[in-house]
Design a protein around this motif. Structure first.
Motif, short mmCIF file in Angstrom:
data_model
loop_
_atom_site.label_atom_id
_atom_site.label_comp_id
_atom_site.label_asym_id
_atom_site.label_seq_id
_atom_site.Cartn_x
_atom_site.Cartn_y
_atom_site.Cartn_z
N UNK A 109 17.91 -21.00 24.90
CA UNK A 109 19.34 -21.19 24.76
C UNK A 109 19.67 -22.55 24.15
N UNK A 110 20.87 -22.64 23.60
CA UNK A 110 21.36 -23.89 23.03
C UNK A 110 22.05 -24.74 24.10
N UNK A 111 21.85 -26.04 24.02
CA UNK A 111 22.74 -26.98 24.69
C UNK A 111 23.49 -27.72 23.59
N UNK A 112 24.75 -27.96 23.80
CA UNK A 112 25.63 -28.47 22.73
C UNK A 112 25.78 -29.98 22.76
N UNK A 113 25.92 -30.55 21.57
CA UNK A 113 26.44 -31.90 21.41
C UNK A 113 27.93 -31.78 21.12
N UNK A 114 28.61 -32.91 21.05
CA UNK A 114 30.05 -32.86 20.80
C UNK A 114 30.39 -32.16 19.48
N UNK A 115 29.51 -32.30 18.47
CA UNK A 115 29.73 -31.60 17.20
C UNK A 115 29.72 -30.08 17.41
N UNK A 119 22.59 -17.54 18.79
CA UNK A 119 23.94 -18.08 18.99
C UNK A 119 24.93 -16.96 19.29
N UNK A 120 24.83 -15.86 18.56
CA UNK A 120 25.73 -14.72 18.81
C UNK A 120 25.57 -14.21 20.25
N UNK A 121 24.30 -14.07 20.66
CA UNK A 121 24.06 -13.58 22.01
C UNK A 121 24.60 -14.55 23.05
N UNK A 172 31.19 -14.86 15.48
CA UNK A 172 31.70 -16.11 14.92
C UNK A 172 30.79 -17.29 15.25
N UNK A 173 29.90 -17.10 16.23
CA UNK A 173 28.97 -18.17 16.61
C UNK A 173 27.97 -18.49 15.49
N UNK A 221 18.51 -16.31 10.37
CA UNK A 221 18.89 -15.09 11.10
C UNK A 221 18.53 -15.21 12.57
N UNK A 222 17.36 -15.75 12.87
CA UNK A 222 16.94 -15.91 14.26
C UNK A 222 17.89 -16.84 15.01
N UNK A 223 18.16 -18.01 14.45
CA UNK A 223 19.01 -18.98 15.12
C UNK A 223 20.44 -18.46 15.29
N UNK A 224 20.94 -17.72 14.31
CA UNK A 224 22.28 -17.15 14.42
C UNK A 224 22.33 -16.01 15.43
N UNK A 225 21.27 -15.22 15.50
CA UNK A 225 21.23 -14.13 16.48
C UNK A 225 21.27 -14.68 17.90
#
Length: 302
Positions: free
Chosen positions: A217-223, A174-176, A182-183, A168-172
């Motif tokens: 915050x997240x930093x993305x890989x190609x996946x 991502x949503x923000x 959908x994140x 729930x924490x990680x998805x929250x």
């Protein structure tokens, strides 16, 4: 970077407005929400008062009231800008602060039972904007009597289990960050999370993203870029071969209008992911600008 929120006008800072708007994407877990006051120290969980609260509320959804940001679910407290703002915590609230924060709180707790462990202006917000709430503080939120009252109320509700709370924490977050429910797709049920400070997000042995300790915050890989493409968020489109780690504005053919500077974005060419990186300009500026860097590329397909 510190966000100074000293006057009432701070309610309308872009960071504060964006935060309150995106709280509508978040949903509290469990059957009840415990409302708590904010603290001068950030993140809140490092303060003396919240260390006391958390011993009692572990496994129950917590929501911290704060001006000018409105509400901060506990799982969001290490995310910028809520983890680095300065404001007064005298407990005295203006009518405008009560209105803005109250509306945000009402929307967030919609349909949940509420335990309000608050005093002063925080209590006034709850009394004016919540129809039903149980109040547990008796003059000082950290007093022995108040804490015993809080213990008695939270015992009435089942605790949220560890794995569910973590997802729930990680998805929250991502949503923000990506401004979409959908994140959640960035954090699948079978995700593996590694690391103590910076947290690596993996699925099937492939890294999707990293959640950074310094800004939440997240930093993305190609996946991760592939997932952003699928949910149609934060995309920047080009029509040439990406051969460097800087994407200049003249090369942008289309950009998500929701992009703001420092957002994580996915670079697309002919519908395929060719890179991910950090936006330097907003989506609108990328289309208008005739020179300058639009995106700093972190990973690109070679």
């Amino acid at each position: 970077m510190k966000v100074q929120c000293i006057t009432e006008e701070s309610l309308f800072r872009p960071e504060a407005v964006r935060w309150r708007e995106r709280m509508n994407l978040l949903e509290p877990m469990g059957d009840a929400v415990v409302i708590l006051p904010c603290s001068m120290r950030k993140p809140y969980s490092s303060s003396r008062s919240h260390l006391i609260f958390m011993k009692v509320t572990k496994g129950i959804q917590e929501c911290i009231l704060t001006s000018p940001f409105g509400v901060c679910p506990r799982e969001m407290e290490k995310t910028y800008p809520i983890q680095s703002y300065d404001t007064s915590t005298t407990g005295e609230w203006s009518n405008e602060e009560i209105k803005v924060v109250g509306e945000c709180l009402k929307d967030y707790v919609d349909g949940k039972e509420v335990i309000a462990h608050v005093e002063g202006g925080y209590k006034q917000v709850c009394e004016e904007y919540l129809e039903d709430a149980v109040y547990t503080s008796t003059g000082k939120t950290t007093s022995k009597e108040s804490i015993e009252n809080l213990k008695r109320e939270v015992k009435k509700y089942p605790r949220i289990k560890g794995r569910a709370k973590t997802l729930h924490m990680f998805r929250s977050i991502a949503r923000y960050q990506f401004n979409s429910k959908k994140a959640d797709a960035l954090i699948p049920d079978d995700v593996k999370i590694l690391g103590r400070f910076d947290r690596r997000i993996l699925r099937d042995g492939k890294q999707i993203a990293t959640l950074h300790f310094n800004n939440g915050f997240y930093s993305l890989n190609l996946e991760g870029g592939e997932i952003l493409k699928e949910i149609n968020k934060k995309h920047v489109k080009i029509n040439f071969e990406l051969k460097t780690n800087s994407l200049f504005s003249p090369g942008v053919t289309e950009a998500d209008q929701d992009i703001v500077p420092n957002d994580e974005v996915v670079i697309l060419k002919d519908g395929e992911v060719v890179g991910v990186g950090k936006a330097i300009l907003s989506g609108k500026e990328m289309k208008r600008a005739t020179k300058g860097i639009a995106v700093k590329i972190r990973h690109r397909k070679k």
